[in-house]
Enzyme design. Structure first.
Site, short mmCIF file in Angstrom:
data_model
loop_
_atom_site.label_atom_id
_atom_site.label_comp_id
_atom_site.label_asym_id
_atom_site.label_seq_id
_atom_site.Cartn_x
_atom_site.Cartn_y
_atom_site.Cartn_z
N HIS A 43 25.01 12.73 -8.60
CA HIS A 43 25.66 13.21 -10.07
C HIS A 43 27.39 13.14 -10.04
O HIS A 43 27.98 13.28 -11.06
CB HIS A 43 24.92 13.93 -10.50
CG HIS A 43 23.85 13.46 -11.18
ND1 HIS A 43 22.53 12.89 -10.52
CD2 HIS A 43 23.15 12.61 -12.00
CE1 HIS A 43 21.69 12.56 -11.26
NE2 HIS A 43 21.77 11.16 -12.59
N ASP B 136 18.93 3.47 -8.77
CA ASP B 136 17.53 3.66 -8.15
C ASP B 136 16.47 2.45 -7.35
O ASP B 136 15.83 1.66 -7.06
CB ASP B 136 16.19 4.37 -9.21
CG ASP B 136 16.84 5.85 -9.49
OD1 ASP B 136 16.86 6.49 -8.03
OD2 ASP B 136 16.56 6.57 -10.39
N CYS C 202 22.31 -0.29 -17.09
CA CYS C 202 22.90 1.11 -17.33
C CYS C 202 22.65 1.95 -15.62
O CYS C 202 23.44 2.53 -15.56
CB CYS C 202 22.34 2.39 -18.11
SG CYS C 202 20.40 2.58 -17.78
N GLU D 186 13.49 0.66 -13.22
CA GLU D 186 14.87 0.85 -11.82
C GLU D 186 13.11 0.71 -10.76
O GLU D 186 13.96 1.58 -9.29
CB GLU D 186 15.06 2.38 -12.08
CG GLU D 186 14.11 3.05 -12.47
CD GLU D 186 14.87 4.98 -12.77
OE1 GLU D 186 16.22 4.67 -12.88
OE2 GLU D 186 14.47 5.45 -13.80
C1 PEP Z 1 19.59 4.36 -12.15
O1 PEP Z 1 18.91 4.46 -11.23
O2 PEP Z 1 20.04 2.82 -12.29
C2 PEP Z 1 19.69 5.32 -13.50
C3 PEP Z 1 20.91 4.34 -14.89
O3 PEP Z 1 19.40 6.11 -13.28
P1 PEP Z 1 20.14 7.94 -12.62
O4 PEP Z 1 21.34 7.40 -12.01
O5 PEP Z 1 19.90 8.88 -13.77
O6 PEP Z 1 18.95 7.72 -11.45
MG MG Z 2 17.37 6.09 -12.18
#
Ligand code: PEP
Ligand code: MG
Length: 537
Positions: free
Chosen positions: A186, A451, A498, A427
């Site tokens: 993050h 993920d 995403c 994912e």
């Molecule tokens: C992902 O896993 O690609 C995703 C967009 O979710 P996060 O990065 O919030 O786990």
């Molecule tokens: Mg994810």
């Protein structure tokens, strides 16, 4: 030169500012005498007052009177006679100044946190701030005000929490270096959102680099050059100039459709973590929001947000996007996103454990508050609900049942709402493998490659030792993506992506060829993603 992972593009040339992790452990402090402990506590309180007054003045000019007044309130709280007498009594009973401050603040904290009133809960978090400051002063630790670092700073820390990152003033910070985290951590996502170059997973960065060292950070390659030569400074200054010019060149894609040379229209959306980020998506030319990570609403606070607070955040985004699509993902906690007050037990394998939709389906009251807030927000815009970490059809059915319960309640109450289309994130390998079955249950997919890559390759997202396997171009991951798109197409539902790979200019031609409809990327990558799509056949 130190090698890490390039996590946010650009080159930063500046001076190191080390952000130390403060340990507030006072177990080694020995009780001297009541008189001595009281004098120490008194001194800490005086220092706290002086420090706070300085911060109040600074905040008045940087953030405004309202924000400054909140901090000023800390002084009033600490002056509370009951609080002061409790601390003094504890010391008389044999506690150190640290233990006394900790015990009394914790008692007040619990008192405020237990009241179902937003003002009181704000007080609770104020008390926590006061406690941490007092302990820091008693232990003689220096506070680093991230928001006040000078122009040209390269911030070096073990890691940045979202609350630390939110203090960063992007005018003054030229780069970020951390010891942990990868491209999809993050702190990386937030660095990209702010357009600050970042190198993460730079081993021992906080001990190898000293405060004030001259540094060059290459956010593309994850390299950190210590004590760079004049030639290196000149080379990277030129590179940074070229990079900024390229970014400038991207501006012609602002407001243009995302259409391939053969005329196929795609959608380029932005990923956000806070309601305010919607503006960032608009300013970067996004056509919608493909992922609103709602867990940030639940983090850095002491209690879960109420339905009203959530409704406020979701409807603000729906209104800001003015009829454009807004895909809001329900709470995705667990794994790397711990939330203390939700009291998720420590697990051997948190990434394979009780998280995301698994947790939500077992905590129906919490989940229903979020679903109700989402259905209510859908009344004000084109809101879609997305479920994270789906691995089975039963999970989707479980969420649908809860949505029906919420709809029935809202209907009976006469509360305005709209049925929002439901989608799932693909994912996990299991979701990709059953994507033909899932496609019959939902109205859209969004592929979460962050993920999906990790789970498919059985690799930890942030572990530098296995990062060579964390690669979306591995045939197993590409097959999972292709299969998902094919199954969505066969069922006639929308399929987007995403995960960070949606902005990968080397992958975009493949995604276009397979028929991906929507690319949701970090706002600073929107225009480059559109250009890559426009350059596809
Ligand atoms: C992902 O896993 O690609 C995703 C967009 O979710 P996060 O990065 O919030 O786990
Ligand atoms: Mg994810």
């Amino acid at each position: 030169m130190l090698q890490g992972i390039g996590a946010s593009q650009g080159y930063g040339i500046g001076k190191a500012v080390i952000i130390e992790d403060l340990s507030l452990d006072y177990s080694a402090v020995k009780y001297t005498s009541a008189e001595e402990e009281k004098a120490r506590l008194q001194k800490a309180m005086e220092d706290f007052t002086v420090e706070t007054r300085v911060m109040v003045e600074k905040l008045k000019s940087s953030a405004g009177e309202k924000e400054a007044a909140i901090l000023e309130g800390h002084l009033t709280m600490l002056e509370d006679p009951f609080m002061q007498s409790q601390m003094s009594d504890n010391i008389d009973a044999g506690m150190t100044a640290e233990a006394s401050a900790d015990t009394v603040c914790t008692m007040f904290y619990e008192m405020f946190a237990g009241v179902d009133d937003e003002m009181m809960r704000q007080r609770a978090s104020d008390i926590k701030d006061i406690k941490d400051s007092l302990l820091r002063l008693l232990l003689g630790l220096n506070n680093i005000d991230i928001s006040a670092v000078p122009k040209g700073s390269v911030l070096i820390a073990k890691d940045f929490t979202p609350s630390m990152t939110s203090q960063i003033n992007k005018e003054n910070v030229v780069a970020i270096v951390t010891e942990v985290g990868g491209v999809t951590s993050h702190s990386a996502i937030l660095a990209r959102a702010m357009g600050i170059p970042a190198a993460l997973s730079v081993l021992n960065a906080t001990s190898v680099i000293s405060d004030g060292d001259s540094l060059i950070v290459d956010g593309f390659k994850g390299k950190v050059y210590t004590s760079p030569s004049d030639d290196e400074v000149a080379e990277f200054t030129a590179k940074q100039k070229a990079y900024l010019e390229d970014k400038e060149g991207l501006k012609v894609y602002f407001g243009k459709p995302s259409v391939t040379k053969s005329g196929v229209v795609k959608k380029v959306y932005g990923n956000i973590g806070k309601a305010e980020d919607a503006q960032n998506v608009i300013q970067n030319g996004g056509e919608g929001i493909g992922l609103f990570r709602t867990e940030f609403l639940f983090m850095d606070r002491d209690r879960e947000p109420t339905e009203e607070e959530q409704f406020e955040a979701y409807s603000t985004v729906a209104k800001a996007m003015d009829g454009k699509e807004v895909i809001i993902r329900t709470l995705d906690i667990g794994g790397d996103k711990a939330i203390d007050y939700l009291k998720i037990e420590r697990e051997e394998n948190p990434f394979l454990g009780f998280r995301a939709v698994r947790y939500c389906l077992k905590n129906k009251d919490l989940y229903k508050k979020q679903l109700r807030a989402l259905l209510r927000a859908a009344y004000y815009g084109d809101v879609k609900i997305m479920i994270p970490l789906v691995t089975s059809l039963d999970e989707v059915k479980g969420v649908k049942d809860l949505i029906e319960e919420c709809v029935a309640e809202l209907e009976a109450e006469g509360t305005p709402y709209k049925r929002a289309p439901l989608g799932v994130m693909i994912e996990t390998p299991s979701a990709a493998i059953i994507s033909d079955l899932l496609a019959k249950e939902v109205e859209f997919f969004s592929i979460g490659t962050n993920d999906l890559t990790g789970y498919t390759m059985a690799v930890d997202r942030g572990n530098a030792n296995v990062s060579h396997l964390y690669d979306t171009f591995q045939p197993a991951v590409l097959r999972a993506i292709e299969m998902t798109i094919k199954n969505a197409k066969a069922a006639g539902i929308m399929v987007g992506m995403c995960g960070e790979a949606a902005a990968d200019e080397n992958l975009i031609p493949k995604l276009v060829e397979w028929g991906l409809d929507e690319f949701s990327v970090t706002p600073s990558s929107i225009l480059a993603t559109r250009r890559a799509i426009c350059e596809c056949e």
